[in-house]
Structure formats: C-alpha cells, structure tokens
Design a protein around this motif. Structure first.
Motif, PDB file in Angstrom:
ATOM      1  N   LEU A  58       1.835   7.109   8.356  1.00  0.00           N
ATOM      2  CA  LEU A  58       2.464   6.139   7.449  1.00  0.00           C
ATOM      3  C   LEU A  58       2.942   6.774   6.142  1.00  0.00           C
ATOM      4  CD1 LEU A  58      -0.013   3.137   7.902  1.00  0.00           C
ATOM      5  CD2 LEU A  58       2.239   3.449   8.946  1.00  0.00           C
ATOM      6  N   ALA A  59       2.626   8.055   5.947  1.00  0.00           N
ATOM      7  CA  ALA A  59       2.913   8.710   4.659  1.00  0.00           C
ATOM      8  C   ALA A  59       4.396   8.658   4.303  1.00  0.00           C
ATOM      9  CB  ALA A  59       2.452  10.159   4.714  1.00  0.00           C
ATOM     10  N   THR A  60       4.670   8.355   3.040  1.00  0.00           N
ATOM     11  CA  THR A  60       6.042   8.442   2.520  1.00  0.00           C
ATOM     12  C   THR A  60       6.145   9.551   1.467  1.00  0.00           C
ATOM     13  OG1 THR A  60       5.514   6.708   0.941  1.00  0.00           O
ATOM     14  CG2 THR A  60       6.640   6.036   2.971  1.00  0.00           C
ATOM     15  N   ASN A  61       5.007  10.006   0.963  1.00  0.00           N
ATOM     16  CA  ASN A  61       4.959  11.101  -0.019  1.00  0.00           C
ATOM     17  C   ASN A  61       4.185  12.261   0.595  1.00  0.00           C
ATOM     18  OD1 ASN A  61       6.061   9.660  -2.493  1.00  0.00           O
ATOM     19  ND2 ASN A  61       4.410   8.294  -1.838  1.00  0.00           N
TER      20      ASN A  61
ATOM     21  N   MET B  16       0.840  -1.203   0.000  1.00  0.00           N
ATOM     22  CA  MET B  16       0.000   0.000   0.000  1.00  0.00           C
ATOM     23  C   MET B  16       0.878   1.257   0.000  1.00  0.00           C
ATOM     24  SD  MET B  16      -3.268   0.502  -0.087  1.00  0.00           S
ATOM     25  CE  MET B  16      -4.323  -0.650   0.790  1.00  0.00           C
ATOM     26  N   ASN B  17       0.464   2.294  -0.746  1.00  0.00           N
ATOM     27  CA  ASN B  17       1.182   3.569  -0.781  1.00  0.00           C
ATOM     28  C   ASN B  17       0.442   4.601   0.069  1.00  0.00           C
ATOM     29  OD1 ASN B  17       3.266   2.884  -2.698  1.00  0.00           O
ATOM     30  ND2 ASN B  17       1.630   2.812  -4.235  1.00  0.00           N
ATOM     31  N   TYR B  18       1.197   5.313   0.877  1.00  0.00           N
ATOM     32  CA  TYR B  18       0.588   6.298   1.765  1.00  0.00           C
ATOM     33  C   TYR B  18       1.081   7.700   1.438  1.00  0.00           C
ATOM     34  CZ  TYR B  18      -0.763   2.219   4.443  1.00  0.00           C
ATOM     35  OH  TYR B  18      -1.303   1.026   4.823  1.00  0.00           O
ATOM     36  N   PHE B  19       0.212   8.671   1.583  1.00  0.00           N
ATOM     37  CA  PHE B  19       0.601  10.059   1.321  1.00  0.00           C
ATOM     38  C   PHE B  19      -0.073  10.970   2.339  1.00  0.00           C
ATOM     39  CE2 PHE B  19      -3.191  12.186  -0.413  1.00  0.00           C
ATOM     40  CZ  PHE B  19      -4.043  11.105  -0.546  1.00  0.00           C
ATOM     41  N   TYR B  20       0.391  12.213   2.336  1.00  0.00           N
ATOM     42  CA  TYR B  20      -0.211  13.233   3.196  1.00  0.00           C
ATOM     43  C   TYR B  20      -0.136  14.558   2.450  1.00  0.00           C
ATOM     44  CZ  TYR B  20      -1.361  15.746   7.482  1.00  0.00           C
ATOM     45  OH  TYR B  20      -1.984  16.526   8.425  1.00  0.00           O
ATOM     46  N   THR B  21      -1.078  15.453   2.690  1.00  0.00           N
ATOM     47  CA  THR B  21      -1.008  16.772   2.058  1.00  0.00           C
ATOM     48  C   THR B  21      -0.926  17.853   3.140  1.00  0.00           C
ATOM     49  OG1 THR B  21      -3.412  17.062   1.990  1.00  0.00           O
ATOM     50  CG2 THR B  21      -2.407  16.047   0.054  1.00  0.00           C
ATOM     51  N   ILE B  22      -0.108  18.873   2.854  1.00  0.00           N
ATOM     52  CA  ILE B  22      -0.021  20.037   3.736  1.00  0.00           C
ATOM     53  C   ILE B  22      -0.330  21.259   2.883  1.00  0.00           C
ATOM     54  CG2 ILE B  22       1.565  21.495   5.061  1.00  0.00           C
ATOM     55  CD1 ILE B  22       2.879  18.991   6.109  1.00  0.00           C
TER      56      ILE B  22
ATOM     57  N   LEU C 191      -7.891   7.600  -6.088  1.00  0.00           N
ATOM     58  CA  LEU C 191      -8.347   6.807  -7.250  1.00  0.00           C
ATOM     59  C   LEU C 191      -7.266   5.832  -7.722  1.00  0.00           C
ATOM     60  CD1 LEU C 191     -10.202   9.375  -9.547  1.00  0.00           C
ATOM     61  CD2 LEU C 191     -11.183   7.387  -8.384  1.00  0.00           C
ATOM     62  N   ASN C 192      -6.014   6.154  -7.356  1.00  0.00           N
ATOM     63  CA  ASN C 192      -4.889   5.319  -7.763  1.00  0.00           C
ATOM     64  C   ASN C 192      -4.349   4.486  -6.590  1.00  0.00           C
ATOM     65  OD1 ASN C 192      -3.934   5.951 -10.747  1.00  0.00           O
ATOM     66  ND2 ASN C 192      -4.745   7.843  -9.859  1.00  0.00           N
ATOM     67  N   ASN C 193      -5.244   4.201  -5.660  1.00  0.00           N
ATOM     68  CA  ASN C 193      -4.933   3.300  -4.538  1.00  0.00           C
ATOM     69  C   ASN C 193      -3.930   3.835  -3.520  1.00  0.00           C
ATOM     70  OD1 ASN C 193      -6.702   1.321  -5.521  1.00  0.00           O
ATOM     71  ND2 ASN C 193      -5.116   0.668  -6.990  1.00  0.00           N
ATOM     72  N   TYR C 194      -3.776   5.146  -3.474  1.00  0.00           N
ATOM     73  CA  TYR C 194      -2.972   5.732  -2.406  1.00  0.00           C
ATOM     74  C   TYR C 194      -3.893   6.023  -1.223  1.00  0.00           C
ATOM     75  CZ  TYR C 194       1.328   6.427  -5.089  1.00  0.00           C
ATOM     76  OH  TYR C 194       2.482   6.227  -5.787  1.00  0.00           O
ATOM     77  N   VAL C 195      -3.315   5.939  -0.015  1.00  0.00           N
ATOM     78  CA  VAL C 195      -4.124   6.140   1.191  1.00  0.00           C
ATOM     79  C   VAL C 195      -3.573   7.338   1.977  1.00  0.00           C
ATOM     80  CG1 VAL C 195      -4.844   5.105   3.385  1.00  0.00           C
ATOM     81  CG2 VAL C 195      -4.676   3.690   1.311  1.00  0.00           C
ATOM     82  N   LEU C 196      -4.479   8.236   2.350  1.00  0.00           N
ATOM     83  CA  LEU C 196      -4.091   9.409   3.143  1.00  0.00           C
ATOM     84  C   LEU C 196      -3.867   8.987   4.587  1.00  0.00           C
ATOM     85  CD1 LEU C 196      -4.003  12.667   2.951  1.00  0.00           C
ATOM     86  CD2 LEU C 196      -6.226  12.529   4.065  1.00  0.00           C
ATOM     87  N   ASP C 197      -2.616   9.126   5.068  1.00  0.00           N
ATOM     88  CA  ASP C 197      -2.320   8.736   6.448  1.00  0.00           C
ATOM     89  C   ASP C 197      -1.043   9.469   6.881  1.00  0.00           C
ATOM     90  OD1 ASP C 197      -2.687   5.780   8.346  1.00  0.00           O
ATOM     91  OD2 ASP C 197      -1.176   7.326   8.714  1.00  0.00           O
ATOM     92  N   LYS C 198      -1.192  10.373   7.814  1.00  0.00           N
ATOM     93  CA  LYS C 198      -0.047  11.201   8.219  1.00  0.00           C
ATOM     94  C   LYS C 198       1.093  10.358   8.805  1.00  0.00           C
ATOM     95  CE  LYS C 198       1.305  15.305  10.801  1.00  0.00           C
ATOM     96  NZ  LYS C 198       0.962  16.313  11.790  1.00  0.00           N
TER      97      LYS C 198
END
Ligand code: NAP
Ligand code: MN
Length: 256
Positions: free
Chosen positions: A36-39, A1-7, A27-34
């Motif tokens: 676990l985020a790597t992006n 699973m790929n994780y991301f976060y937005t600031i 939509l591209n299977n990324y999950v918002l999670d502060k």
C-alpha cells in the motif's frame, strides 16, 4: 491512512537510518506496508535507488521516492545521512517538491524493459553490428562493443565514463553514445555522442552474433536472436521528492 516503505542498501549504517525513519513515521501515524506504500524511502547509494525503482516499476503512478544517501557520492538522492531528521520534518510538513523523471523503454519481440539511467546493447565477445535509425530515418551503421542510450539522470553514470556529456537537470533529452566504436576507412559512425529531443525514437537493427546482451540499469538479458529494438522515453514517470536545498550543479561538483 498514510503508508510508506523503506529500502536499505543493507549495511549497518543504512539499516539504522531506515529503522529511525520507520520509528519517526510510525509516531506520526504512518504505516509500514510494501503493497500500500505511496512513499518509498531509499537509504543507500544510487545503486540502491535503481533497485527501488525497478522493484516498484509497475506502480510508479502511485509512489514517490525519497532518497537518503549513505554512500560515497550519491547522485540521485539529495539528502545526506546527517540531514535525514530535518528532511523527515519537512516531509511531514509537506514541504517537498516533486521532480519527474521519465524512464526510457526498449521494446523487442513482445517484451518491454525500462531504465532510469540507460539502455545499453553490448557485446564483449564479438563485434556488434547495428543499424541505427532515429525517428524512422536511417542514421548510421555502428560497429564496436556497444551503444548506450542514456536519460538525463543517467548522463552522470555509464554515459559519462564513455565520454558522453553531462546533461543538466530539467532537460529530459536522450543521449546516444558509442562504446568502443571501430572507425577507419571502411567503417564510420558518428563517434561523438548525440543528444536527442525527448520525443525521439531510436531503432537498433541487430545482426545476430552470439554474446550480445541488453543492459538496462543494473539488469541485463541475453539478446539471443532478437533483431530489432525500439527505444524511447516511456510514459512511466519516476517521482522523486526533493527538499529545499537541491542544487544540481553542487551535486555535480561533488562528483569529481
Ligand atoms: P553500481 O555499483 O550500482 O553502480 C556503479 C556506479 O555508478 C556506482 O558508483 C553508483 O553510485 C554510480 N551511479 C549509478 N547511477 C548513477 C547516476 N545516475 N549518476 C551518477 N552515478 C551513478 O553498479 P551496477 O549495479 O553494475 O549498475 C548500475 C548503474 O551503474 C548502471 O545504470 C550504470 O550507469 C552504472 N555503471 C557504470 C559503469 C561505468 O561507469 N563504467 C559500469 C557499470 C555500471 P553508488 O555507489 O552511489 O551506488
Ligand atoms: Mn552501488
């Protein structure tokens, strides 16, 4: 699973872009999670980027930052607000290049602070009196309002306002510049900025005067009776993903 976060900087335009990024990534299977985020997608100005770096300062090994600038200039982020959709496609196709930026550190007593742009010792109330050593060799005694030790990326920030040189991308040098130095027959210091090798260690020996502060990027603390700070490039590296079109000199040209 790929994780991301937005600031986001928090204004409506930045929030809207952050939301659109979130929807497309989900939509591209990324999950918002502060946690676990790597992006980390940063939408705003350079100030927003500084905030993001300090938020993740203890996890820099695990994350990379992708910047979309919605402000007037945007020096750190290379993606314009009308390009973010193309940038996201490139991101999803793994077309980014990662650029590394070391943070500088200031160590004093049992504490360490980190900076992406610069570390400043300042006193706007009383004249600072600081002995400066470079790599254990006494260099000068500075009197004035402050000293600024800047990174390459910080060379276009505070450093530039006080007459320091802009350092081209790719040179991880340090730059020491004076803030309102006092120079006359009795007091002399270098006056000009000095650019130092990336392995240099700069030691500041302070005389105690009420009012001295340590600024590191947009943060600061009172120095109180701290009498020695040791500053150098740290082993913390900020990873910034950049896309095809990153051109440092064009970005610089945009500044003025
Ligand atoms: P801030 O409003 O977040 O930043 C002050 C200005 O500096 C903003 O226009 C910001 O751009 C720009 N900036 C930040 N980093 C930059 C970089 N690496 N290259 C070019 N421009 C940059 O103010 P803050 O929260 O007080 O301080 C954060 C940083 O601002 C500090 O690290 C310092 O370098 C800089 N600063 C500069 C001065 C000065 O030049 N006299 C005074 C105070 C602070 P955005 O508008 O895109 O955020
Ligand atoms: Mn700002």
């Amino acid at each position: 699973m790929n994780y991301f976060y937005t600031i986001s900087r928090g204004d409506q335009a930045s929030n809207d872009i952050a939301k659109q990024i979130q929807l497309k990534l989900e939509l591209n299977n990324y999950v918002l999670d502060k946690d676990l985020a790597t992006n980390i997608f940063v939408v705003g100005g350079d100030g927003t980027f500084l905030d993001a770096i300090h938020t993740f300062v203890s996890k820099l090994n695990e994350v990379k930052f992708i910047g979309i600038h919605t402000g007037t200039l945007g020096f750190i982020a290379d993606c314009e607000k009308d390009e973010f959709d193309i940038m996201l496609d490139e991101f999803l196709q793994n077309k980014q290049r990662i650029f590394n930026y070391p943070l500088i550190e200031a160590v004093y007593e049992d504490k360490t602070v980190y900076a992406f742009n610069e570390i400043r010792i300042e006193n706007n109330v009383r004249t600072l009196l600081v002995d400066v050593a470079i790599n254990d060799t006494y260099f000068e005694t500075f009197r004035g309002s402050g000293l600024c030790l800047s990174t390459q990326i910080g060379s276009t920030a505070y450093n530039r306002s006080i007459g320091g040189a802009v350092v081209e991308h790719g040179l991880n040098v340090l730059q020491l510049s004076e803030i309102a130095g006092i120079h006359h027959k009795a007091y002399q210091s270098l006056q000009s900025s000095i650019i130092l090798k990336e392995t240099s260690v700069v030691t500041f020996d302070l005389n105690y005067y009420e009012g001295a502060i340590l600024c590191y990027d947009h943060k600061h603390i009172k120095l109180g009776k701290v009498d020695k700070l040791i500053c150098k490039n740290s082993d913390k590296i900020v990873k910034i993903a950049r896309f095809n079109h990153y051109n440092y000199l064009k970005r610089l040209k945009n500044l003025f």
